[in-house]
Design a protein around this motif. Structure first.
Motif, PDB file in Angstrom:
ATOM      1  N   UNK A  29      -1.949  -7.429  22.697  1.00  0.00           N
ATOM      2  CA  UNK A  29      -2.456  -6.090  22.950  1.00  0.00           C
ATOM      3  C   UNK A  29      -2.902  -5.410  21.663  1.00  0.00           C
ATOM      4  N   UNK A  30      -3.144  -4.127  21.763  1.00  0.00           N
ATOM      5  CA  UNK A  30      -3.597  -3.334  20.620  1.00  0.00           C
ATOM      6  C   UNK A  30      -2.482  -2.384  20.185  1.00  0.00           C
ATOM      7  N   UNK A  31      -2.204  -2.408  18.878  1.00  0.00           N
ATOM      8  CA  UNK A  31      -1.198  -1.510  18.320  1.00  0.00           C
ATOM      9  C   UNK A  31      -1.835  -0.689  17.209  1.00  0.00           C
ATOM     10  N   UNK A  32      -1.480   0.582  17.173  1.00  0.00           N
ATOM     11  CA  UNK A  32      -2.054   1.501  16.187  1.00  0.00           C
ATOM     12  C   UNK A  32      -0.942   2.254  15.473  1.00  0.00           C
ATOM     13  N   UNK A  33      -1.028   2.283  14.164  1.00  0.00           N
ATOM     14  CA  UNK A  33      -0.103   3.080  13.358  1.00  0.00           C
ATOM     15  C   UNK A  33      -0.920   4.101  12.561  1.00  0.00           C
ATOM     16  N   UNK A  34      -0.428   5.308  12.528  1.00  0.00           N
ATOM     17  CA  UNK A  34      -1.097   6.359  11.772  1.00  0.00           C
ATOM     18  C   UNK A  34      -0.090   7.092  10.892  1.00  0.00           C
ATOM     19  N   UNK A  35      -0.548   7.515   9.742  1.00  0.00           N
ATOM     20  CA  UNK A  35       0.253   8.385   8.879  1.00  0.00           C
ATOM     21  C   UNK A  35      -0.704   9.184   8.004  1.00  0.00           C
ATOM     22  N   UNK A  36      -0.208  10.239   7.414  1.00  0.00           N
ATOM     23  CA  UNK A  36      -1.040  11.053   6.550  1.00  0.00           C
ATOM     24  C   UNK A  36      -1.295  10.368   5.218  1.00  0.00           C
ATOM     25  N   UNK A  37      -2.446  10.620   4.641  1.00  0.00           N
ATOM     26  CA  UNK A  37      -2.750  10.037   3.331  1.00  0.00           C
ATOM     27  C   UNK A  37      -1.764  10.516   2.269  1.00  0.00           C
ATOM     28  N   UNK A  38      -1.238  11.725   2.452  1.00  0.00           N
ATOM     29  CA  UNK A  38      -0.284  12.245   1.476  1.00  0.00           C
ATOM     30  C   UNK A  38       1.098  11.595   1.595  1.00  0.00           C
ATOM     31  N   UNK A  39       1.273  10.722   2.611  1.00  0.00           N
ATOM     32  CA  UNK A  39       2.542  10.008   2.769  1.00  0.00           C
ATOM     33  C   UNK A  39       2.539   8.679   1.999  1.00  0.00           C
ATOM     34  N   UNK A  40       1.385   8.300   1.444  1.00  0.00           N
ATOM     35  CA  UNK A  40       1.285   7.041   0.696  1.00  0.00           C
ATOM     36  C   UNK A  40       1.890   7.235  -0.687  1.00  0.00           C
ATOM     37  N   UNK A  41       2.780   6.343  -1.040  1.00  0.00           N
ATOM     38  CA  UNK A  41       3.444   6.429  -2.337  1.00  0.00           C
ATOM     39  C   UNK A  41       2.747   5.568  -3.377  1.00  0.00           C
ATOM     40  N   UNK A  42       2.408   4.338  -3.024  1.00  0.00           N
ATOM     41  CA  UNK A  42       1.735   3.454  -3.973  1.00  0.00           C
ATOM     42  C   UNK A  42       1.084   2.286  -3.242  1.00  0.00           C
ATOM     43  N   UNK A  43       0.183   1.618  -3.916  1.00  0.00           N
ATOM     44  CA  UNK A  43      -0.465   0.397  -3.419  1.00  0.00           C
ATOM     45  C   UNK A  43      -0.204  -0.679  -4.461  1.00  0.00           C
ATOM     46  N   UNK A  44       0.446  -1.753  -4.067  1.00  0.00           N
ATOM     47  CA  UNK A  44       0.847  -2.769  -5.042  1.00  0.00           C
ATOM     48  C   UNK A  44       0.497  -4.168  -4.555  1.00  0.00           C
ATOM     49  N   UNK A  45       0.324  -5.060  -5.508  1.00  0.00           N
ATOM     50  CA  UNK A  45       0.143  -6.491  -5.243  1.00  0.00           C
ATOM     51  C   UNK A  45       1.320  -7.214  -5.880  1.00  0.00           C
ATOM     52  N   UNK A  46       2.077  -7.930  -5.079  1.00  0.00           N
ATOM     53  CA  UNK A  46       3.207  -8.689  -5.608  1.00  0.00           C
ATOM     54  C   UNK A  46       2.937 -10.178  -5.433  1.00  0.00           C
ATOM     55  N   UNK A  47       3.544 -10.968  -6.298  1.00  0.00           N
ATOM     56  CA  UNK A  47       3.352 -12.421  -6.261  1.00  0.00           C
ATOM     57  C   UNK A  47       4.705 -13.119  -6.334  1.00  0.00           C
ATOM     58  N   UNK A  48       4.785 -14.247  -5.669  1.00  0.00           N
ATOM     59  CA  UNK A  48       5.980 -15.083  -5.749  1.00  0.00           C
ATOM     60  C   UNK A  48       5.547 -16.535  -5.680  1.00  0.00           C
ATOM     61  N   UNK A  49       6.312 -17.384  -6.334  1.00  0.00           N
ATOM     62  CA  UNK A  49       5.956 -18.794  -6.406  1.00  0.00           C
ATOM     63  C   UNK A  49       6.956 -19.620  -5.618  1.00  0.00           C
ATOM     64  N   UNK A  50       6.435 -20.407  -4.691  1.00  0.00           N
ATOM     65  CA  UNK A  50       7.252 -21.322  -3.908  1.00  0.00           C
ATOM     66  C   UNK A  50       6.789 -22.731  -4.233  1.00  0.00           C
ATOM     67  N   UNK A  51       7.660 -23.476  -4.913  1.00  0.00           N
ATOM     68  CA  UNK A  51       7.303 -24.800  -5.416  1.00  0.00           C
ATOM     69  C   UNK A  51       6.090 -24.672  -6.329  1.00  0.00           C
ATOM     70  N   UNK A  52       4.978 -25.310  -5.959  1.00  0.00           N
ATOM     71  CA  UNK A  52       3.815 -25.285  -6.841  1.00  0.00           C
ATOM     72  C   UNK A  52       2.765 -24.273  -6.394  1.00  0.00           C
ATOM     73  N   UNK A  53       3.045 -23.573  -5.298  1.00  0.00           N
ATOM     74  CA  UNK A  53       2.044 -22.647  -4.764  1.00  0.00           C
ATOM     75  C   UNK A  53       2.477 -21.204  -4.995  1.00  0.00           C
ATOM     76  N   UNK A  54       1.531 -20.376  -5.388  1.00  0.00           N
ATOM     77  CA  UNK A  54       1.805 -18.967  -5.627  1.00  0.00           C
ATOM     78  C   UNK A  54       1.272 -18.138  -4.468  1.00  0.00           C
ATOM     79  N   UNK A  55       2.133 -17.288  -3.924  1.00  0.00           N
ATOM     80  CA  UNK A  55       1.774 -16.453  -2.791  1.00  0.00           C
ATOM     81  C   UNK A  55       1.660 -14.999  -3.259  1.00  0.00           C
ATOM     82  N   UNK A  56       0.692 -14.304  -2.670  1.00  0.00           N
ATOM     83  CA  UNK A  56       0.456 -12.916  -3.047  1.00  0.00           C
ATOM     84  C   UNK A  56       0.531 -12.033  -1.811  1.00  0.00           C
ATOM     85  N   UNK A  57       0.979 -10.824  -1.997  1.00  0.00           N
ATOM     86  CA  UNK A  57       1.100  -9.870  -0.897  1.00  0.00           C
ATOM     87  C   UNK A  57       0.559  -8.519  -1.363  1.00  0.00           C
TER      88      UNK A  57
END
Length: 288
Positions: free
Chosen positions: A188-216
């Motif tokens: 189905x369709x799901x929608x989430x809404x919040x105010x722009x003033x509720x955003x604290x930060x935007x981040x990119x994190x990385x972790x390595x599993x064996x030989x592969x690096x994953x990013x979020x």
């Protein structure tokens, strides 16, 4: 995530899970191949009891629908005996293929027998020697196993597409001052809404599993912001980060199989620049 629309007041980014769709399609193909490779092999020998030397052995191969694909018959007087030869092994057990022996050649029956099932050869030899035995039939039917494997693969493929194959659209609107995350998928369709003033930060994190690096790529909301989770991955990450960095929106990677950190950073920069120009984030609220 791919940029769909960018104006002074609206930023829209959409994720089309091509990798998930491709993976699911390949699995469906594998399931169909498993189904269509199912076969029934039959070796049937019959004798006319009125004329014991008259009769024949018929080798029949049928496909997964039971339709005969090939058939070969040998007259009973041509057959001198039966034998078997090793053709492989599975789980430490040898597998043999049963052959009919004529004066000129060995004719494979394409029927496989396990090491402990060599008595099947003796059944054929007993039939050839016993003029009062009217019939003997051997079968190798792997259709049920192939149906089961093929069906399981198809079900898994469909499940993956339902759970992870949804289209996600992230929209930031300075006019309504809202962030909207819309996910359309098999559930189905799901929608989430919040105010722009509720955003604290935007981040990119990385972790390595064996030989592969994953990013979020994550949009972290301020504390006590209610977040409606939209898929299993978001639930897992949301539970993990809850109470540490606040509620988290996980943005899906550009690809299922290949993910470059630069793709995530580019997407994060687009969101950060849009929020910075509206004064919704401080300039020092950077990616990590």
């Amino acid at each position: 995530m791919r940029l769909i629309k960018q104006t002074a007041n609206i930023l829209t980014i959409r994720y089309l899970p091509w990798g998930v769709w491709l993976f699911g399609s390949l699995m469906v193909c594998l399931g169909i191949i498993a189904l269509t490779n199912a076969k029934l092999m039959t070796l049937s020998c019959t004798r006319d009891l009125q004329q014991p030397t008259q009769g024949q052995c018929t080798l029949t191969k049928s496909n997964w629908l039971g339709q005969i694909q090939s058939q070969r018959s040998l007259q009973l007087q041509q057959i001198k005996g039966a034998s078997f030869f090793p053709v492989g092994s599975s789980k430490g057990r040898k597998i043999y293929e049963i052959y009919l022996t004529t004066s000129q050649e060995y004719v494979p029956s394409s029927i496989r027998a396990w090491e402990e099932m060599q008595s099947e050869v003796r059944r054929i030899e007993a039939f050839l020697k016993d003029s009062l035995q009217p019939q003997v039939t051997l079968q190798e039917d792997d259709r049920f196993f192939s149906y089961f494997i093929g069906l399981v693969i198809v079900i898994i493929a469909v499940g993956i597409n339902i759970l992870f194959g949804g289209i996600s659209t992230l929209s930031l609107n300075k006019i309504t001052k809202k962030l909207t995350l819309k996910k359309q998928g098999g559930l189905g369709t799901k929608i989430f809404e919040c105010g722009l003033n509720q955003i604290d930060k935007v981040i990119v994190t990385s972790s390595k599993v064996r030989l592969h690096e994953y990013h979020v790529l994550m949009i972290v909301l301020k504390a006590n912001t209610a977040l409606q989770q939209t898929n299993i991955r978001q639930v897992i990450f949301g539970l993990f980060f809850q109470g540490i960095v606040g509620s988290v929106i996980i943005l899906r990677p550009p690809s299922l199989f290949f993910s470059r950190k630069s793709d995530y950073e580019k997407c994060a920069k687009q969101i950060l620049d849009f929020l910075h120009t509206g004064g919704y984030l401080q300039e020092n609220s950077d990616r990590k």
